[in-house]
Design an enzyme around this catalytic site. Structure first.
Site, PDB file in Angstrom:
ATOM      1  N   ARG A  48      -6.908  -5.011  -1.332  1.00 37.97           N
ATOM      2  CA  ARG A  48      -5.550  -4.922  -0.798  1.00 37.97           C
ATOM      3  C   ARG A  48      -5.478  -4.931   0.731  1.00 37.97           C
ATOM      4  O   ARG A  48      -4.588  -5.573   1.298  1.00 37.97           O
ATOM      5  CB  ARG A  48      -4.831  -3.703  -1.353  1.00 37.97           C
ATOM      6  CG  ARG A  48      -4.568  -3.800  -2.858  1.00 37.97           C
ATOM      7  CD  ARG A  48      -3.656  -2.687  -3.352  1.00 37.97           C
ATOM      8  NE  ARG A  48      -2.306  -2.852  -2.834  1.00 37.97           N
ATOM      9  CZ  ARG A  48      -1.769  -2.087  -1.898  1.00 37.97           C
ATOM     10  NH1 ARG A  48      -2.466  -1.093  -1.351  1.00 37.97           N
ATOM     11  NH2 ARG A  48      -0.533  -2.309  -1.487  1.00 37.97           N
ATOM     12  N   TYR A  93      -4.143  -1.738  -8.600  1.00 38.03           N
ATOM     13  CA  TYR A  93      -4.530  -2.966  -7.897  1.00 38.03           C
ATOM     14  C   TYR A  93      -5.827  -2.838  -7.112  1.00 38.03           C
ATOM     15  O   TYR A  93      -6.020  -3.526  -6.119  1.00 38.03           O
ATOM     16  CB  TYR A  93      -3.396  -3.437  -6.985  1.00 38.03           C
ATOM     17  CG  TYR A  93      -2.131  -3.722  -7.740  1.00 38.03           C
ATOM     18  CD1 TYR A  93      -2.058  -4.804  -8.611  1.00 38.03           C
ATOM     19  CD2 TYR A  93      -1.018  -2.890  -7.629  1.00 38.03           C
ATOM     20  CE1 TYR A  93      -0.911  -5.055  -9.340  1.00 38.03           C
ATOM     21  CE2 TYR A  93       0.131  -3.135  -8.358  1.00 38.03           C
ATOM     22  CZ  TYR A  93       0.178  -4.216  -9.209  1.00 38.03           C
ATOM     23  OH  TYR A  93       1.315  -4.461  -9.938  1.00 38.03           O
ATOM     24  N   GLU A 147      10.366  -1.940 -14.893  1.00 33.44           N
ATOM     25  CA  GLU A 147       8.922  -2.084 -14.713  1.00 33.44           C
ATOM     26  C   GLU A 147       8.534  -1.386 -13.413  1.00 33.44           C
ATOM     27  O   GLU A 147       8.444  -2.025 -12.357  1.00 33.44           O
ATOM     28  CB  GLU A 147       8.553  -3.566 -14.692  1.00 33.44           C
ATOM     29  CG  GLU A 147       8.905  -4.279 -16.001  1.00 33.44           C
ATOM     30  CD  GLU A 147       8.836  -5.793 -15.902  1.00 33.44           C
ATOM     31  OE1 GLU A 147       8.484  -6.304 -14.811  1.00 33.44           O
ATOM     32  OE2 GLU A 147       9.138  -6.466 -16.897  1.00 33.44           O
ATOM     33  N   PRO A 148       8.324  -0.066 -13.462  1.00 33.93           N
ATOM     34  CA  PRO A 148       8.097   0.693 -12.225  1.00 33.93           C
ATOM     35  C   PRO A 148       6.771   0.414 -11.536  1.00 33.93           C
ATOM     36  O   PRO A 148       6.531   0.894 -10.425  1.00 33.93           O
ATOM     37  CB  PRO A 148       8.190   2.152 -12.690  1.00 33.93           C
ATOM     38  CG  PRO A 148       7.919   2.108 -14.157  1.00 33.93           C
ATOM     39  CD  PRO A 148       8.439   0.793 -14.639  1.00 33.93           C
ATOM     40  N   GLY A 149       5.892  -0.347 -12.160  1.00 32.99           N
ATOM     41  CA  GLY A 149       4.694  -0.835 -11.486  1.00 32.99           C
ATOM     42  C   GLY A 149       3.704   0.246 -11.102  1.00 32.99           C
ATOM     43  O   GLY A 149       3.424   1.173 -11.861  1.00 32.99           O
ATOM     44  N   ARG A 150       3.191   0.138  -9.883  1.00 36.13           N
ATOM     45  CA  ARG A 150       2.111   1.006  -9.420  1.00 36.13           C
ATOM     46  C   ARG A 150       2.485   2.474  -9.370  1.00 36.13           C
ATOM     47  O   ARG A 150       1.610   3.345  -9.290  1.00 36.13           O
ATOM     48  CB  ARG A 150       1.668   0.550  -8.029  1.00 36.13           C
ATOM     49  CG  ARG A 150       2.623   0.935  -6.907  1.00 36.13           C
ATOM     50  CD  ARG A 150       2.289   0.254  -5.618  1.00 36.13           C
ATOM     51  NE  ARG A 150       2.575  -1.158  -5.715  1.00 36.13           N
ATOM     52  CZ  ARG A 150       2.007  -2.088  -4.919  1.00 36.13           C
ATOM     53  NH1 ARG A 150       1.149  -1.728  -4.009  1.00 36.13           N
ATOM     54  NH2 ARG A 150       2.323  -3.355  -5.067  1.00 36.13           N
ATOM     55  N   GLY A 203       8.870  -2.188  -9.429  1.00 41.55           N
ATOM     56  CA  GLY A 203       8.032  -2.235  -8.231  1.00 41.55           C
ATOM     57  C   GLY A 203       8.303  -1.097  -7.284  1.00 41.55           C
ATOM     58  O   GLY A 203       8.290  -1.265  -6.069  1.00 41.55           O
ATOM     59  N   CYS A 258     -20.057  -9.561   3.792  1.00 43.03           N
ATOM     60  CA  CYS A 258     -20.272 -10.424   4.954  1.00 43.03           C
ATOM     61  C   CYS A 258     -18.955 -11.040   5.408  1.00 43.03           C
ATOM     62  O   CYS A 258     -18.773 -12.257   5.405  1.00 43.03           O
ATOM     63  CB  CYS A 258     -21.294 -11.508   4.596  1.00 43.03           C
ATOM     64  SG  CYS A 258     -21.950 -12.369   6.042  1.00 43.03           S
ATOM     65  N   TYR A 263      -3.111  -7.799   1.957  1.00 44.82           N
ATOM     66  CA  TYR A 263      -1.777  -7.410   2.395  1.00 44.82           C
ATOM     67  C   TYR A 263      -1.750  -6.580   3.668  1.00 44.82           C
ATOM     68  O   TYR A 263      -0.672  -6.136   4.089  1.00 44.82           O
ATOM     69  CB  TYR A 263      -1.078  -6.589   1.305  1.00 44.82           C
ATOM     70  CG  TYR A 263      -1.139  -7.136  -0.082  1.00 44.82           C
ATOM     71  CD1 TYR A 263      -0.751  -8.449  -0.346  1.00 44.82           C
ATOM     72  CD2 TYR A 263      -1.565  -6.365  -1.149  1.00 44.82           C
ATOM     73  CE1 TYR A 263      -0.803  -8.962  -1.635  1.00 44.82           C
ATOM     74  CE2 TYR A 263      -1.611  -6.863  -2.439  1.00 44.82           C
ATOM     75  CZ  TYR A 263      -1.228  -8.165  -2.678  1.00 44.82           C
ATOM     76  OH  TYR A 263      -1.274  -8.673  -3.948  1.00 44.82           O
TER      77      TYR A 263
END
Length: 489
Positions: A365, A426, A310-313, A266, A396, A369
């Protein structure tokens, strides 16, 4: 007006958040990605449009792979680097990652199907998820998936039963929560106890003993993921120490050393120029993680295990750019109290709302977040004074915000093309059809060529899914309708 808000700065393309190939053309002064003008891309493929710079994605994959592997080798072990399928997965991207030597982690039967369709070697796939169905487990075991990550005691029995039925021995890791809460958004922190993933670290010996009781399971180590968008290694330091602290007890249970440890990842990336100075270098993260593992193994007297990350994004995020077309603009006066509520808004008496043809359906996102993004005017340069802008979508919802706050030239107008940086992770994977808005296509660019890698949707396709006049269904009669079925094991 500060130096940072001069018109020249508004026209700059910051390759700390945009792909390295992004620049303004020498003559047209339009944004170019992979040597292709942004407006040529939208003219060919439509707007909104996700753009992935293939060279940027591959280069980052190699950088992360080499950094983690070389540091693992320095401390006498090896490292497997997993690409996060949930960040963005399609057949071609899975092919890129496999070709660059990355394993793939998946979190559903659908993601597994994509990886297998891309020709990814099953033994390099890790299967995550807190609620894997029996059918998903059956498919994973049958395919020869390299590792299934166990998320609960129930899954131990499920996976063992499936593997036994298929006459296989399935490699498994046990996901545990180290209790280390990453300094990130609460929904991105995944190792504190009060959340859906993993098991308390204190329960690891009991659960590992349960795993070891099945001949059809091969327990290879623990897995922990402390969160996403992490900028510092302090959390990894404490998490690794706690995990390795139980390895001596697990080794006694197994009668052998525990061969592997997955520390998750992450790793954080910069979404705005302001974040660029804070984002950690992969080489530094790799070095510090290796040192953490070596020191903890020495402390607890265990051999250094094979490592997995798991280095992710961090692999795909910066490679992505989303292109939008401006539909309307309007200025809203900021009351004194509103401006004072956020120091970033001081000095501006009004906010320019810039509405584009996408929104929270293609980038959830900011709504989920409170994520920040950086936007530039892509189809032209401008010498206009800066305006405090908020880029919003067409949905809307008042929370339909794409870029909460940035500076754009004050003459931004309908028909302009905007480019939002760092949307490779993401965004497409979280996209929806809210308000019946079709999902945009994804194109890959490299060296002056562009090709479609994910088809966009049409209103006709969405409408075709809306069924009318189907044959009614009713349940078959049961002898004991109120009988409670036995618990599944």
């Amino acid at each position: 007006m500060t130096e940072q808000t001069q018109p020249a700065a508004l026209n700059a393309i910051d390759t700390r958040v945009f792909p390295p190939s992004a620049r303004r053309g020498n003559q047209c002064r339009e944004l170019k990605i992979g040597e292709i003008r942004a407006t040529d891309l939208t003219a060919q493929f439509g707007s909104p449009l996700y753009v992935i710079d293939e060279d940027a994605a591959r280069s980052k994959a190699r950088e992360v792979r080499d950094a983690l592997r070389s540091e693992a080798e320095r401390i006498g072990t090896t490292a497997t680097v997993y690409y996060a399928g949930k960040a963005f997965l399609c057949v071609e991207v899975a092919e890129w990652m496999a070709e660059e030597g990355l394993a793939i982690d998946v979190a559903s039967g659908g993601e597994l199907a994509v990886a297998l369709a891309a020709g990814v070697k099953p033994e390099t796939i890790g299967f995550h998820g807190n609620n894997k169905s029996i059918s998903e487990i059956e498919r994973a075991v049958a395919a020869g998936v390299g590792t299934i990550i166990i998320d609960s005691a129930i899954e131990i029995e499920r996976i063992a039963s499936v593997a036994t039925a298929q006459g296989r021995v399935q490699r498994v890791r046990l996901r545990v929560n180290s209790g280390v809460h990453a300094s990130t958004h609460d929904f991105l922190a995944t190792s504190h106890e009060d959340q859906k993933f993993g098991n308390p670290l204190a329960d690891a010996p009991k659960l590992v003993a349960q795993i070891l009781g099945h001949d059809s399971l091969d327990f290879v180590g623990l897995h922990c993921h402390i969160g996403s968008q992490i900028f510092a290694t302090e959390g990894f330091r404490e998490s690794a120490r706690r995990l390795l602290g139980v390895y001596p007890e697990l080794a006694k249970l197994a009668g052998r050393d525990i061969p592997e440890l997955n520390l998750g990842g992450g790793f954080g990336i910069a979404y705005t120029p302001a974040q660029a100075d804070e984002a950690p270098e992969v080489s530094r993260i790799a070095r510090e993680l290796a040192d953490i593992v070596a020191a903890s193994c020495e402390e607890f007297g265990v051999p250094v295990p094979k490592l997995a990350f798991e280095p992710g994004r961090s692999v795909i995020g910066q490679a992505g750019v989303t292109l939008y077309t401006v539909g309307t603009t309007k200025s809203v006066q900021l009351a004194g109290s509103d401006a004072a509520a956020d120091p970033a808004d001081l000095g501006f008496g009004e906010r320019l709302y810039v509405s584009v043809d996408g929104g929270m359906s293609d980038n959830a996102r900011p709504a989920l977040y409170g994520a920040d993004y950086h936007v530039v005017l892509a189809n032209r340069e401008s010498s206009a004074a800066p305006a405090l802008a908020r880029v919003v979508g067409k949905h809307c919802e008042s929370g339909d915000i794409v870029v909460p706050r940035d500076l754009l030239p004050g003459d931004v107008r309908p028909g302009d093309t905007l480019a939002v940086a760092t949307t490779g992770a993401y965004c497409w994977s979280l996209a929806s059809n809210y308000n019946y808005v079709p999902r945009p296509p994804v194109v890959a660019v490299t060296n002056g060529t562009a090709r479609l890698i994910v088809e966009g949707e049409t209103e006709e396709q969405l409408l075709a899914k809306s069924v009318s006049g189907a044959t009614p269904w009713s349940p078959a009669p049961r002898a004991a309708a109120c009988e409670i079925p036995p618990a599944a094991h």
